[in-house]
Enzyme design. Sequence first.
Site, PDB file in Angstrom:
ATOM      1  N   TYR A  69      34.023  41.297  37.632  1.00 59.74           N
ATOM      2  CA  TYR A  69      33.582  41.745  36.588  1.00 59.74           C
ATOM      3  C   TYR A  69      33.088  40.784  35.520  1.00 59.74           C
ATOM      4  O   TYR A  69      32.518  41.032  34.615  1.00 59.74           O
ATOM      5  CB  TYR A  69      34.623  42.834  35.884  1.00 59.74           C
ATOM      6  CG  TYR A  69      35.755  42.355  35.667  1.00 59.74           C
ATOM      7  CD1 TYR A  69      35.595  41.511  34.223  1.00 59.74           C
ATOM      8  CD2 TYR A  69      36.431  42.153  36.176  1.00 59.74           C
ATOM      9  CE1 TYR A  69      37.352  40.886  33.790  1.00 59.74           C
ATOM     10  CE2 TYR A  69      37.482  42.020  35.825  1.00 59.74           C
ATOM     11  CZ  TYR A  69      38.121  40.571  34.511  1.00 59.74           C
ATOM     12  OH  TYR A  69      39.575  40.570  34.614  1.00 59.74           O
ATOM     13  N   CYS A  70      33.373  39.360  36.048  1.00 57.14           N
ATOM     14  CA  CYS A  70      32.768  38.575  35.021  1.00 57.14           C
ATOM     15  C   CYS A  70      31.836  37.506  35.547  1.00 57.14           C
ATOM     16  O   CYS A  70      31.121  37.150  34.903  1.00 57.14           O
ATOM     17  CB  CYS A  70      34.207  37.545  34.726  1.00 57.14           C
ATOM     18  SG  CYS A  70      33.660  36.297  33.546  1.00 57.14           S
ATOM     19  N   ARG A  94      41.460  30.405  18.291  1.00 54.33           N
ATOM     20  CA  ARG A  94      41.712  30.733  19.300  1.00 54.33           C
ATOM     21  C   ARG A  94      41.073  30.094  20.835  1.00 54.33           C
ATOM     22  O   ARG A  94      39.606  29.574  20.441  1.00 54.33           O
ATOM     23  CB  ARG A  94      41.692  32.527  20.096  1.00 54.33           C
ATOM     24  CG  ARG A  94      41.847  32.728  21.528  1.00 54.33           C
ATOM     25  CD  ARG A  94      41.375  33.817  21.624  1.00 54.33           C
ATOM     26  NE  ARG A  94      42.540  34.925  20.657  1.00 54.33           N
ATOM     27  CZ  ARG A  94      44.033  35.126  21.470  1.00 54.33           C
ATOM     28  NH1 ARG A  94      44.985  34.258  22.598  1.00 54.33           N
ATOM     29  NH2 ARG A  94      45.404  36.030  21.046  1.00 54.33           N
ATOM     30  N   GLY A  98      34.629  30.284  29.410  1.00 54.78           N
ATOM     31  CA  GLY A  98      35.535  29.949  31.067  1.00 54.78           C
ATOM     32  C   GLY A  98      37.041  29.642  30.486  1.00 54.78           C
ATOM     33  O   GLY A  98      37.426  30.458  30.447  1.00 54.78           O
ATOM     34  N   SER A 153      45.342  36.054  31.332  1.00 60.70           N
ATOM     35  CA  SER A 153      44.607  37.884  32.173  1.00 60.70           C
ATOM     36  C   SER A 153      45.298  37.977  34.041  1.00 60.70           C
ATOM     37  O   SER A 153      45.805  37.297  34.262  1.00 60.70           O
ATOM     38  CB  SER A 153      42.841  37.352  32.196  1.00 60.70           C
ATOM     39  OG  SER A 153      42.513  37.125  31.294  1.00 60.70           O
ATOM     40  N   CYS A 179      33.855  47.367  14.691  1.00 60.85           N
ATOM     41  CA  CYS A 179      32.949  46.289  14.125  1.00 60.85           C
ATOM     42  C   CYS A 179      33.927  46.220  12.302  1.00 60.85           C
ATOM     43  O   CYS A 179      33.388  45.336  12.214  1.00 60.85           O
ATOM     44  CB  CYS A 179      31.732  47.157  14.027  1.00 60.85           C
ATOM     45  SG  CYS A 179      31.455  46.558  16.176  1.00 60.85           S
ATOM     46  N   ARG A 215      32.287  33.478  16.879  1.00 63.70           N
ATOM     47  CA  ARG A 215      32.993  32.691  17.600  1.00 63.70           C
ATOM     48  C   ARG A 215      31.636  31.449  18.209  1.00 63.70           C
ATOM     49  O   ARG A 215      30.501  31.221  17.507  1.00 63.70           O
ATOM     50  CB  ARG A 215      32.443  33.656  19.130  1.00 63.70           C
ATOM     51  CG  ARG A 215      33.641  34.677  19.606  1.00 63.70           C
ATOM     52  CD  ARG A 215      32.639  35.292  19.744  1.00 63.70           C
ATOM     53  NE  ARG A 215      33.684  36.452  20.362  1.00 63.70           N
ATOM     54  CZ  ARG A 215      34.241  37.531  19.029  1.00 63.70           C
ATOM     55  NH1 ARG A 215      33.654  37.853  18.189  1.00 63.70           N
ATOM     56  NH2 ARG A 215      35.020  38.373  19.463  1.00 63.70           N
ATOM     57  N   CYS A 274      28.883  37.643  16.450  1.00 61.85           N
ATOM     58  CA  CYS A 274      29.073  39.055  16.938  1.00 61.85           C
ATOM     59  C   CYS A 274      28.878  38.942  18.416  1.00 61.85           C
ATOM     60  O   CYS A 274      28.232  38.129  19.098  1.00 61.85           O
ATOM     61  CB  CYS A 274      27.752  40.354  16.646  1.00 61.85           C
ATOM     62  SG  CYS A 274      28.139  41.839  17.639  1.00 61.85           S
ATOM     63  N   ASP A 280      11.838  56.020  19.015  1.00 63.00           N
ATOM     64  CA  ASP A 280      12.482  56.150  17.929  1.00 63.00           C
ATOM     65  C   ASP A 280      12.785  54.714  18.299  1.00 63.00           C
ATOM     66  O   ASP A 280      12.434  54.606  16.181  1.00 63.00           O
ATOM     67  CB  ASP A 280      13.602  56.828  17.920  1.00 63.00           C
ATOM     68  CG  ASP A 280      14.625  56.615  16.865  1.00 63.00           C
ATOM     69  OD1 ASP A 280      13.880  57.480  15.633  1.00 63.00           O
ATOM     70  OD2 ASP A 280      15.403  56.912  16.744  1.00 63.00           O
TER      71      ASP A 280
END
Length: 675
Positions: free
Chosen positions: A104-105, A141, A145, A196, A330, A337, A347, A645
């Site tokens: 997923y990465c 933090r 990677g 993880s 939010c 970052r 963001c 829109d």
Amino acid sequence: MAAVWGRRGGPALLRGILRAASGRACSSGAPVRAPSAAAQVEQGHYVTASLQTKILKELQSSERGRFLLQHAVPFSAFLTDSFGRQHKYLRISLTEKCNLRCQYCMPEEGVQLTPKSELLTAQEIITLARLFVKEGVEKIRLTGGEPLIRPDVVDIVGQLYKLEGLKTIAVTTNGINLTRLLPRLKEAGLNAINISLDTLVPAKFEFIVRRKGFHKVMEGIHKATELGYRPVKVNCVVMRGFNEDELLGFVDFTKDLPLDVRFIEYMPFDGNKWNFKKMVSYKEMLDTIKQQWPELEKLTCETSSTAKSYKVPHFQGQISFITSMSEHFCGSCNRLRITADGNLKVCLFGNSEVSLRDHLRSGASEEELVQIIGAAVGRKKKQHAEPALMSFPLCQDALQFPANSKQWGHTFSHWLTLRTSLPKQMGKAFMKNKLTGQPFLLGSHPEQQWHIMTGILQTQLRGCCVFQTDPSSTFDTKCLEASSVGQVSVDYQSKEASPGSEFCTRDLGSCTKVPRASHSLTHTDEEGRATMVDVGGKPDSRRSAVAGAVVCLGQKAFGMVRQNQVKKGDVLAVAQIAGIQGAKLTSQLIPLCHNIPLNHVEVSLSLDESRYAVVIRSSCQTWGRTGVEMEALTAASLAALTVYDMCKAVTHEIVIEEVKLLSKTGGQRGDFSRV
């Protein structure tokens, strides 16, 4: 003390004063142990009135404490955005490299890496970190990677620990190298760890990360608990069809270990080949867990926390949910970052970046860097792509039948509240039958209803005609004109569309054969009044339909969509969700459509640079007694309208065209395909 406490950021300001008074901010002399009350604040204890009084006495008892109370300053204006959010948390990527290939990465072959010369050096990282800490950042933090494959990671942690005022140094790691490095990292000053781990099954682990190493990760988790880390955070991305069946196992993992297992809603990023059908919402996960542990307790969290935390009574650890998709956070975001190549991102979901590396290497002064950082923070949006849409149950439900974005690689950052104007416009679908005076919904064929619906749903509608071509018919040739929204003129002398009709688009000069229809309008009764078709006697069958639309934007708007620079957010992402939602709401938007349980809805949007256009394709599937043509057409129309829109502030020259049914299968009338 009251003067300090009443200021903006009083609690954080107080902690800074306490750290300075305890010696970490002293420019000379050996650090002094912090007073007991100050230590409680440093450890994150809530500051009660009695503790506040105790702190005041301790500070006033020393000359330095009294000085700091008198000269304390508010939180840095440069790290405060236009919505009052104070950014005290900085994430620094140490490298783009990773020793795993999570599905997923990252693609299996990896990604193209930035040349080493363009990455931040250790000294540049410390220089920028020192600048941010000086302005009020309390937590840093280190990410990647995989940060622990950087050779100088221990040295970087050690230098960060020396920064005056920095409270927390954390790392997010896949855990492969953790056991080997953790003793040295702890000695250097690392005091928080996120690991993880998406599965507790070794075979699944190897499948998802495409590498071996499960036992190394587990060993790292246990090593962290042995060295006294409390809690050890375990990040688990929950994916439907892969590991949602392990939720209870992960909760049980916290029974005898001081862990905080954090269940993260699946988020598709660029290059990610999965789709939203993989997402399991926070509420669904919580319901599953409560069935096993109904006594689950909700814990209080800090305002800026991204997690919703719970605990099973008598378990050592706890669980948390990161609801980045279903319930955004939010409003309390306090994070900034820095990428491995030195770009500042205010963001995670935004495309806007500022290269601090380039300014640093060009000799910018500290004051100039602060001004550049402050300008970037000041431009931070209130929220990423207005994710308020996710607060509605319908939208959470839509995630169970999402689209597969095969043709475009835009990040789903997010979501817009579905516009409420459509139900009001639906009244225009009803017109007066000139013969009976009764209101009716025009058209016996889905294609005919489409011509009316495009007049309602689109901003512009090109004229379309239905011409009689069957020589055996006694009806005269008639033409349906639709010149603009709300101005539909109908001259009907019969209650049926002619068998063997052709639908012709005047602008394109093309005609498409429509299969022979029934001899009466199916949606009107004998008196011409609107009525719903009774499909109770029809057999169930597999039915599908594909529809399309094209939104011609013009060069400027097209460029902004491609670069994801439209103020309202990610146009293609929001339009895709609007299309999915539209398909599911078709029976509510079009009065005489049946409420059909859809097995699958897919909406894809691609960019056609030759026409400066967004090309939309929608498909719907069901097993039932009536077709899904209208669902597919509504999906394409809603997606097209959403593109309009979101881009109308750029130009009003946008044209929506080619809204049409492309194919259908199933039903008594057989299959249809537009040639």
